[in-house]
Design a protein around this motif. Structure first.
Motif, short mmCIF file in Angstrom:
data_model
loop_
_atom_site.label_atom_id
_atom_site.label_comp_id
_atom_site.label_asym_id
_atom_site.label_seq_id
_atom_site.Cartn_x
_atom_site.Cartn_y
_atom_site.Cartn_z
N VAL A 26 2.32 -0.51 12.95
CA VAL A 26 1.67 0.28 11.87
C VAL A 26 2.52 1.22 11.40
O VAL A 26 2.35 1.88 10.36
CB VAL A 26 0.46 1.25 12.68
CG1 VAL A 26 -0.47 0.23 13.25
CG2 VAL A 26 0.93 2.23 13.25
N THR B 65 3.78 -1.07 4.37
CA THR B 65 3.22 -1.09 5.84
C THR B 65 2.31 -2.38 6.15
O THR B 65 1.81 -2.79 5.02
CB THR B 65 2.55 0.30 5.97
OG1 THR B 65 2.02 0.05 7.48
CG2 THR B 65 1.49 0.60 4.87
N THR B 66 2.41 -2.58 7.25
CA THR B 66 1.43 -3.69 7.67
C THR B 66 0.09 -3.27 7.98
O THR B 66 -0.96 -3.85 8.21
CB THR B 66 1.67 -4.48 8.77
OG1 THR B 66 2.04 -3.57 9.70
CG2 THR B 66 3.19 -5.39 8.53
N GLU B 67 -0.14 -1.77 7.89
CA GLU B 67 -1.53 -1.07 8.17
C GLU B 67 -2.44 -1.08 6.94
O GLU B 67 -1.98 -0.39 6.10
CB GLU B 67 -1.27 0.17 8.86
CG GLU B 67 -2.81 0.75 9.31
CD GLU B 67 -2.58 2.10 9.68
OE1 GLU B 67 -3.63 2.91 10.06
OE2 GLU B 67 -1.34 2.43 10.25
N HIS C 134 -4.48 0.99 5.74
CA HIS C 134 -4.98 2.27 6.19
C HIS C 134 -6.11 2.80 5.01
O HIS C 134 -5.90 2.59 4.22
CB HIS C 134 -3.75 3.59 6.31
CG HIS C 134 -4.16 4.82 6.88
ND1 HIS C 134 -5.00 5.61 6.19
CD2 HIS C 134 -3.85 5.39 8.08
CE1 HIS C 134 -4.96 6.71 6.88
NE2 HIS C 134 -4.34 6.49 7.99
#
Length: 330
Positions: free
Chosen positions: A4, A169-171, A173
């Motif tokens: 994350v 980012t791969t998150e 959010h």
């Protein structure tokens, strides 16, 4: 960094400091680059300056900070915020944010060929991390999705028309998603990197944020010849356009210039994203009454690509050509 964590979209290794073989970039002993950025010819920037130089537009640089002491950036940083700690926003210990800022809006300095794509635009220094390293994580001054969200939200509420995010980012959010949506609703265009293989913990083809959100202009990098490299970039449905990310002269910390991703280094989407943000500032200055999506459309519609009717997951709609943006009829 973990799954994350945020990937700063810089070169695969630390940026080379050399302006010439054997010569290192040193802000204590400033050196200037004397050849114009190769990207200027590829993107037609000198001709684009005939219709716009970015006057009246503010670009937020959501990054490691912008060193406002650099000769190219004095009196260019109008305001900003530090969401990490109670430190100045207009400092940069990592060099990344200052390089991005120089690509976007560096002013002319005698003896230097470095110039921003939008040299009359103003900048906000939105400092959301200090470094991208294990020590930075231990000290909790590294990039986080929440900090990027806070930075985007602040910029959108404080007068930015363009927000540059040379990170990913791969998150997915929730606060990051909400910040991007609020920026779009507020008439702000977010321009973001679609990721760099060299700095990514996750090598699979997964969405990278905020570039994957609706309304964000997603950017990938190509080399000086306009060629996409699988070792440097990700194929993604979220790539909208590309720009050069190789051999990029820009401002270096608090003094002088440096060449980032020099020579035949892998192209970096960080620098490509900054070129696109600068081009977006040119368009926004020329068409202040249009929406962020209209500015983005102008850049996509005029990008050069193999097929004028199709995009692909490597190049998106192609290499931006801001000089052609006024030709789009809305």
């Amino acid at each position: 960094m973990g799954l994350v964590a945020v990937s700063v979209s810089g070169p695969g290794a630390a940026p080379a400091r050399a302006l010439a073989p054997g010569q290192e970039c040193d802000p204590e002993d400033p050196q200037f680059v004397t050849q114009a950025p190769p990207a200027f010819d590829a993107l037609g920037i000198p001709r684009a300056h005939q219709y716009s130089r970015g006057a009246g537009v503010t670009v937020a640089v959501v990054d490691s900070g912008v060193h406002a002491q650099n000769e190219h950036l004095r009196e260019v940083v109008v305001d900003g915020v530090n969401v990490v700690e109670d430190d100045p926003h207009d400092r940069d210990a990592f060099e990344h944010g200052t390089a991005v800022a120089g690509i976007i809006a560096a002013r002319h300095v005698d003896g230097s060929a470095v110039l921003g794509v939008a040299p009359e635009a103003m900048l906000q220094s939105v400092r959301v991390y200090y470094a991208d390293s294990e020590r930075a994580e231990e000290e909790d001054v590294h990039p986080k999705p929440q900090r990027i969200a806070d930075g985007i939200a602040w910029a959108a509420q404080n007068g930015a028309q363009i927000i540059n995010v040379s990170m990913s980012t791969t998150e997915d959010h929730p606060d990051l998603r909400a910040a991007v949506q609020a920026a779009s609703d507020n008439g702000v265009l977010v321009v973001a990197s679609t990721g760099n293989r060299g700095t990514a913990q996750v090598q699979e083809a997964v969405p990278r944020y905020p570039a994957a959100y609706d309304g964000v202009l997603g950017v990938s990098g190509v080399d000086r010849a306009g060629i996409w490299h699988a070792v440097a970039s990700f194929e993604s449905e979220h790539v909208d356009v590309v720009a050069p990310g190789q051999h990029v002269p820009s401002a270096y910390l608090f003094g002088g210039d440096c060449i980032f991703s020099p020579g035949d280094s892998a192209p970096s989407s960080s620098w490509a994203t900054a070129y696109v943000s600068g081009a977006a500032a040119l368009v926004a200055a020329r068409y202040p009454d249009e929406t962020p999506q209209q500015w983005a459309h102008r850049l996509q519609a005029t990008a050069t690509r193999a097929s004028t009717a199709e995009r692909d997951d490597r190049m998106g709609w192609g290499l931006i050509q801001p000089v052609a943006a006024p030709a789009v009829h809305r």
